[in-house]
Design an enzyme around this catalytic site. Sequence first.
Site, PDB file in Angstrom:
ATOM      1  N   ASP A 425      31.928  51.926  37.435  1.00  0.00           N
ATOM      2  CA  ASP A 425      31.852  53.002  36.454  1.00  0.00           C
ATOM      3  C   ASP A 425      30.732  52.388  35.642  1.00  0.00           C
ATOM      4  O   ASP A 425      30.991  51.412  34.983  1.00  0.00           O
ATOM      5  CB  ASP A 425      33.167  53.119  35.421  1.00  0.00           C
ATOM      6  CG  ASP A 425      33.031  53.771  34.308  1.00  0.00           C
ATOM      7  OD1 ASP A 425      31.854  54.700  34.111  1.00  0.00           O
ATOM      8  OD2 ASP A 425      33.617  53.585  33.275  1.00  0.00           O
ATOM      9  N   GLU A 443      29.578  58.342  34.037  1.00  0.00           N
ATOM     10  CA  GLU A 443      30.862  57.775  33.375  1.00  0.00           C
ATOM     11  C   GLU A 443      31.730  59.166  32.989  1.00  0.00           C
ATOM     12  O   GLU A 443      32.899  59.159  33.382  1.00  0.00           O
ATOM     13  CB  GLU A 443      30.764  56.844  32.207  1.00  0.00           C
ATOM     14  CG  GLU A 443      32.013  56.537  31.644  1.00  0.00           C
ATOM     15  CD  GLU A 443      31.946  55.300  30.772  1.00  0.00           C
ATOM     16  OE1 GLU A 443      32.784  54.563  30.672  1.00  0.00           O
ATOM     17  OE2 GLU A 443      30.989  55.303  29.985  1.00  0.00           O
ATOM     18  N   GLU A 444      31.326  60.027  32.127  1.00  0.00           N
ATOM     19  CA  GLU A 444      31.799  60.877  31.967  1.00  0.00           C
ATOM     20  C   GLU A 444      32.698  62.219  32.809  1.00  0.00           C
ATOM     21  O   GLU A 444      33.652  62.294  32.936  1.00  0.00           O
ATOM     22  CB  GLU A 444      31.123  61.943  30.880  1.00  0.00           C
ATOM     23  CG  GLU A 444      30.992  61.148  29.463  1.00  0.00           C
ATOM     24  CD  GLU A 444      29.677  60.266  29.489  1.00  0.00           C
ATOM     25  OE1 GLU A 444      29.319  59.710  28.393  1.00  0.00           O
ATOM     26  OE2 GLU A 444      29.107  60.036  30.450  1.00  0.00           O
ATOM     27  N   TYR A 483      25.486  67.957  37.717  1.00  0.00           N
ATOM     28  CA  TYR A 483      25.394  66.692  36.996  1.00  0.00           C
ATOM     29  C   TYR A 483      24.700  67.012  35.849  1.00  0.00           C
ATOM     30  O   TYR A 483      23.957  67.843  35.742  1.00  0.00           O
ATOM     31  CB  TYR A 483      24.517  65.840  37.746  1.00  0.00           C
ATOM     32  CG  TYR A 483      24.499  64.270  37.290  1.00  0.00           C
ATOM     33  CD1 TYR A 483      25.493  63.327  37.656  1.00  0.00           C
ATOM     34  CD2 TYR A 483      23.414  63.880  36.123  1.00  0.00           C
ATOM     35  CE1 TYR A 483      25.149  62.114  36.956  1.00  0.00           C
ATOM     36  CE2 TYR A 483      23.289  62.554  35.974  1.00  0.00           C
ATOM     37  CZ  TYR A 483      24.245  61.832  36.138  1.00  0.00           C
ATOM     38  OH  TYR A 483      24.060  60.569  35.539  1.00  0.00           O
ATOM     39  N   TRP A 558      23.075  51.447  38.228  1.00  0.00           N
ATOM     40  CA  TRP A 558      23.635  51.114  37.052  1.00  0.00           C
ATOM     41  C   TRP A 558      23.004  51.002  35.911  1.00  0.00           C
ATOM     42  O   TRP A 558      22.163  50.104  35.871  1.00  0.00           O
ATOM     43  CB  TRP A 558      24.631  49.847  37.195  1.00  0.00           C
ATOM     44  CG  TRP A 558      25.369  49.078  36.159  1.00  0.00           C
ATOM     45  CD1 TRP A 558      26.194  49.702  35.275  1.00  0.00           C
ATOM     46  CD2 TRP A 558      25.015  47.816  35.916  1.00  0.00           C
ATOM     47  NE1 TRP A 558      26.660  48.748  34.135  1.00  0.00           N
ATOM     48  CE2 TRP A 558      25.924  47.620  34.655  1.00  0.00           C
ATOM     49  CE3 TRP A 558      24.429  46.735  36.345  1.00  0.00           C
ATOM     50  CZ2 TRP A 558      26.135  46.512  33.935  1.00  0.00           C
ATOM     51  CZ3 TRP A 558      24.494  45.545  35.674  1.00  0.00           C
ATOM     52  CH2 TRP A 558      25.379  45.324  34.505  1.00  0.00           C
ATOM     53  N   GLY A 559      23.229  51.713  34.828  1.00  0.00           N
ATOM     54  CA  GLY A 559      22.279  51.711  33.595  1.00  0.00           C
ATOM     55  C   GLY A 559      20.872  51.994  33.739  1.00  0.00           C
ATOM     56  O   GLY A 559      20.416  52.457  32.563  1.00  0.00           O
ATOM     57  N   CYS A 560      20.205  52.024  34.852  1.00  0.00           N
ATOM     58  CA  CYS A 560      18.984  52.462  35.014  1.00  0.00           C
ATOM     59  C   CYS A 560      17.967  51.759  33.918  1.00  0.00           C
ATOM     60  O   CYS A 560      17.092  52.231  33.595  1.00  0.00           O
ATOM     61  CB  CYS A 560      18.797  53.848  34.894  1.00  0.00           C
ATOM     62  SG  CYS A 560      19.360  54.626  36.441  1.00  0.00           S
ATOM     63  N   GLY A 561      18.213  50.519  33.698  1.00  0.00           N
ATOM     64  CA  GLY A 561      17.366  49.697  32.880  1.00  0.00           C
ATOM     65  C   GLY A 561      16.958  49.991  31.499  1.00  0.00           C
ATOM     66  O   GLY A 561      17.700  50.322  30.691  1.00  0.00           O
TER      67      GLY A 561
END
Length: 677
Positions: A425, A443-444, A483, A558-561
Amino acid sequence: MSDCEPLRKRWRTEDAEEPQESAPPCSDHPEAPAEQRNPPKRCSRTLDDWLLKKPAVTQRSSHHHHHHTEPEGSEENSRKQECPESTLTSEKNSVTEPRRTGSAPNTGTRRITNFFTEAPGKVACRRAAAAAGADGKAFSDDVTGLGVPDSDLRRAPVCSGPLPALKPSDRHTVLIQTDLMLTGEAPEPHLSPDQLQDRWDDTHVKLPCSTHNLFPTDRTTVQSRWDLIRKALSVSFSSAHDVKDAIMKYNTGQAKGWSFTALHVYCKRLQASEAQQMFGELLPEMAQLALRAPRLLTQPIPLLRTQCCRSLTLSQEQVSCLLANAFFCTFPRRNSHRTEFSNYPDINFSRLFEGSSQSKQEKLKTLLWYFRRITQQRPTGLITYTRQCLQRLPSWSSSEKQFSKLRISCEGTIEEQGYGMLQVDFANRFVGGGVTGSGLVQEEIRFLINPELIAARLFTEALEDNECLIITGTEQFSRYSGYSDTYRWDGNHDDQMPRDEWQRRCTEIVAIDALHYRNFLEQFLPENMSRELNKAFCGFVRPGVQTENLSAIATGNWGCGAFGGDTRLKEPLSVLLTFIPWTDSCTPADLMKSVCVCVAVLQMMAAAEAERDLMYFTFGDADLLRDVHHIHTLITDTHATVGSVFRLLLQYYECVCKKTTRGKPQETLYCFLSERL
């Protein structure tokens, strides 16, 4: 030998040397010819210019990714300046890249995201990787997956070891009677000697049915707030106004602040039969479920507080009771950020009812479908919520771990193709992010289709850098499409995941929160890369579990920096375009790819340290698929260790990032790693 030279030759002579925690300063390169010393001209095209420009001649792949015909001439000199030759790449250059030829021009609509995928002047090392793998074999344009076959990756429950008997302990609260568990039947709540064991303190959830939950009737007298709740939710509902009136009877302090526009719009759009079902059946059943709290929640629920490893196991029915109370906004002390719960996420659904956006309508559809399912048939499983915090973290620069297996795909999703794996997640430090508000990204969406995840917001304090939240056993109730703004509820989902010995679905989800950066280069600071490695490792590692019993990890961007958002969103790309000027040698697309490559490499390193394989989803990005696979192949072919790759990342910071001006590096991370592995 310069400190900026490739590390491959140095690995063979470093056995007797102590690994260094930070990369040494780089020596200066020989002075370039005058024509190369001149800085490249900044491209002055705006987004509007590009959108109005006639499409170039391109070759369209099966996924409609566009590739420019390969530029000639000056770019080769630019590449030599950007990516110095290494002994390793001189061998690879014997492989000739197949040239791309043009076809009929594409006259379709130009999208904002195409601006980045079609940016001119790609560096040569990027072109080579897009056309061929590390072994020089060309990839076809319709490749959707690379790496080891899916069948080589471990999945639960096949790989899982036996579980110990389920019983409570000092660090594990179990809220059901374990000795009365029967397959296919709803577990019974833990027996209380007389009545609800009430705890009204800073270490437990403050339940709405607590005798300490008081409501002021005037300046001198108070009454039981639970009595008010019981009375308000026992009346019949015939409209959204009735729901609002019921909720506001025990939340009078929020009369000026709360809006129920989204709920009103949702109810107004219902057909007559749908409205009858909602007001005549669903909402009354939800209200009765909420009012069963004293009978279902017979034990105090401890808070999962920061820096405290602890687990909670509840039945799905108990979780549904908590969520019904969240829907009707009954939880005390949770409507203000000025209370003792200021470091916890929102739990009452008041923000869900605000606004009139289509996304709020789809959220309501998704969550009301969950309530319809669980009110029609009592759920029978268990769910475990575990806060894991690590006090001892790896020494990344000296790690000798070898990289594990990788499967990378640009098709599929973590929740579907990653079944039976540890599913990541992409979390906010306040787990669930904006699920009850306006947020609607990875996440949502996961919290909406698996609503039992939302209950974690009730008792999980904000995550620190060495912490994660692991949730095992939640069920997926809905399908979806789209999305963010295009998210749509897409009907019922019948979850067929088997259950383990504790009657939990074999679905393990880990919430790990990435940092958000103010600018692109911050993500390459050594302390930030170490933080992300530690966070991912905390989520991936399972102390005491044998390697053969660990499933693979299903993850992605994840997070895309640096940009604090998913690469599928247009807004971060627009921000990148606006604030970072580009040149032919380093385009906005290259910068975004550097972000994603860095995220992928860090997760590969953390997975290797945790001794788990990795399945990586690029969510439709075929270029990233090739890039990440290429880097992983170079790493495994050269038997590079986690420590040696970490030192390369430190070297990239010292040699490239620290010398960067105007926010754009002269060499991408992908190019840097490709030349030095």
